[in-house]
Structure formats: C-alpha cells, structure tokens
Scaffold this motif. Structure first.
Motif, PDB file in Angstrom:
ATOM      1  N   HIS A  29      74.290  22.355 -54.706  1.00 64.26           N
ATOM      2  CA  HIS A  29      74.246  23.589 -55.373  1.00 64.26           C
ATOM      3  C   HIS A  29      73.731  24.453 -54.522  1.00 64.26           C
ATOM      4  CE1 HIS A  29      74.597  27.120 -57.781  1.00 64.26           C
ATOM      5  NE2 HIS A  29      73.706  27.704 -57.382  1.00 64.26           N
ATOM      6  N   ASP A  30      74.183  25.625 -54.261  1.00 65.59           N
ATOM      7  CA  ASP A  30      74.506  26.381 -52.770  1.00 65.59           C
ATOM      8  C   ASP A  30      73.962  25.957 -51.514  1.00 65.59           C
ATOM      9  OD1 ASP A  30      73.669  29.496 -52.645  1.00 65.59           O
ATOM     10  OD2 ASP A  30      71.534  29.085 -52.311  1.00 65.59           O
ATOM     11  N   GLN A  31      74.998  24.498 -50.786  1.00 63.59           N
ATOM     12  CA  GLN A  31      74.358  23.956 -49.866  1.00 63.59           C
ATOM     13  C   GLN A  31      76.277  24.287 -49.250  1.00 63.59           C
ATOM     14  OE1 GLN A  31      71.894  23.662 -47.537  1.00 63.59           O
ATOM     15  NE2 GLN A  31      71.254  24.559 -49.970  1.00 63.59           N
ATOM     16  N   PRO A  32      76.252  24.121 -47.959  1.00 61.12           N
ATOM     17  CA  PRO A  32      77.315  24.448 -47.765  1.00 61.12           C
ATOM     18  C   PRO A  32      78.127  22.518 -47.327  1.00 61.12           C
ATOM     19  CG  PRO A  32      76.038  23.919 -45.370  1.00 61.12           C
ATOM     20  CD  PRO A  32      75.533  24.938 -47.216  1.00 61.12           C
ATOM     21  N   LYS A  47      84.211  23.622 -44.930  1.00 59.95           N
ATOM     22  CA  LYS A  47      83.285  23.920 -45.685  1.00 59.95           C
ATOM     23  C   LYS A  47      83.017  24.812 -45.964  1.00 59.95           C
ATOM     24  CE  LYS A  47      80.396  21.277 -42.273  1.00 59.95           C
ATOM     25  NZ  LYS A  47      79.137  20.978 -40.710  1.00 59.95           N
ATOM     26  N   ALA A  48      82.702  24.970 -47.444  1.00 61.63           N
ATOM     27  CA  ALA A  48      82.396  26.402 -47.801  1.00 61.63           C
ATOM     28  C   ALA A  48      80.953  26.000 -48.592  1.00 61.63           C
ATOM     29  CB  ALA A  48      83.474  26.641 -49.024  1.00 61.63           C
ATOM     30  N   ARG A  49      80.157  27.061 -49.197  1.00 60.64           N
ATOM     31  CA  ARG A  49      78.920  27.140 -50.208  1.00 60.64           C
ATOM     32  C   ARG A  49      79.565  26.602 -51.260  1.00 60.64           C
ATOM     33  NH1 ARG A  49      76.405  32.117 -52.067  1.00 60.64           N
ATOM     34  NH2 ARG A  49      74.739  31.168 -53.027  1.00 60.64           N
ATOM     35  N   TRP A  50      78.977  25.568 -52.259  1.00 58.38           N
ATOM     36  CA  TRP A  50      79.362  24.912 -52.914  1.00 58.38           C
ATOM     37  C   TRP A  50      78.660  25.896 -54.308  1.00 58.38           C
ATOM     38  CZ3 TRP A  50      82.815  21.767 -53.783  1.00 58.38           C
ATOM     39  CH2 TRP A  50      83.131  21.267 -54.725  1.00 58.38           C
TER      40      TRP A  50
END
Length: 78
Positions: A29-32, A47-50
């Motif tokens: 969580h909160d990581q790319p 890539k996206a912030r998960w």
C-alpha cells in the motif's frame, strides 16, 4: 506480483509497456506498483501508487494513509 513484464506483453494483445523496469515480489500500500489501464491507444502497463483511499467517515486528518485491509464487507465503502 509474479508475472513478468514480458509475459504480460505476450498475454495482452496490443499492450504498450510504459512501466520501466519492474521487480517481481510483493505489492505494498502507498507504494508504486504496476497496473494495466486502458488508454486512447489501447491497454498500457504503467506504474501507479497502489492502494485505496480511506472512506470519509474514518478520516481524522487531512492526510490519510488509505485502506490496507478489508474487514467489513457490509460497509458501504466496498
């Protein structure tokens, strides 16, 4: 994440890889992390912030860490 970038591009027709170098392993969580999304040119790997934002009912500050576990499936948030 156990599927390689190469396997994803073979699996999904027309997938454009815009993610750069990805590493396999856990997604936090909160990581790319990698996602596949639809663009005007077709599917693309990026890539996206998960994670998922916290519901307004539990916010205590302007900055929220997001939801990391689902424990109440009856909640209107889900």
């Amino acid at each position: 994440m156990k599927t390689s970038q190469e396997a994803l591009t073979r699996l999904i027709d027309g997938l454009t890889d815009r993610a750069g170098n990805l590493t396999s392993g856990s997604v936090y969580h909160d990581q790319p992390a990698s996602i596949i999304r639809n663009s005007d040119d077709g599917p693309e790997l990026v890539k996206a912030r998960w994670g998922m934002p916290s519901p307004p009912s539990v916010l205590k500050t302007a900055r929220y860490p997001g939801v990391t576990n689902v424990r109440n499936l009856a909640s209107p948030h889900w």
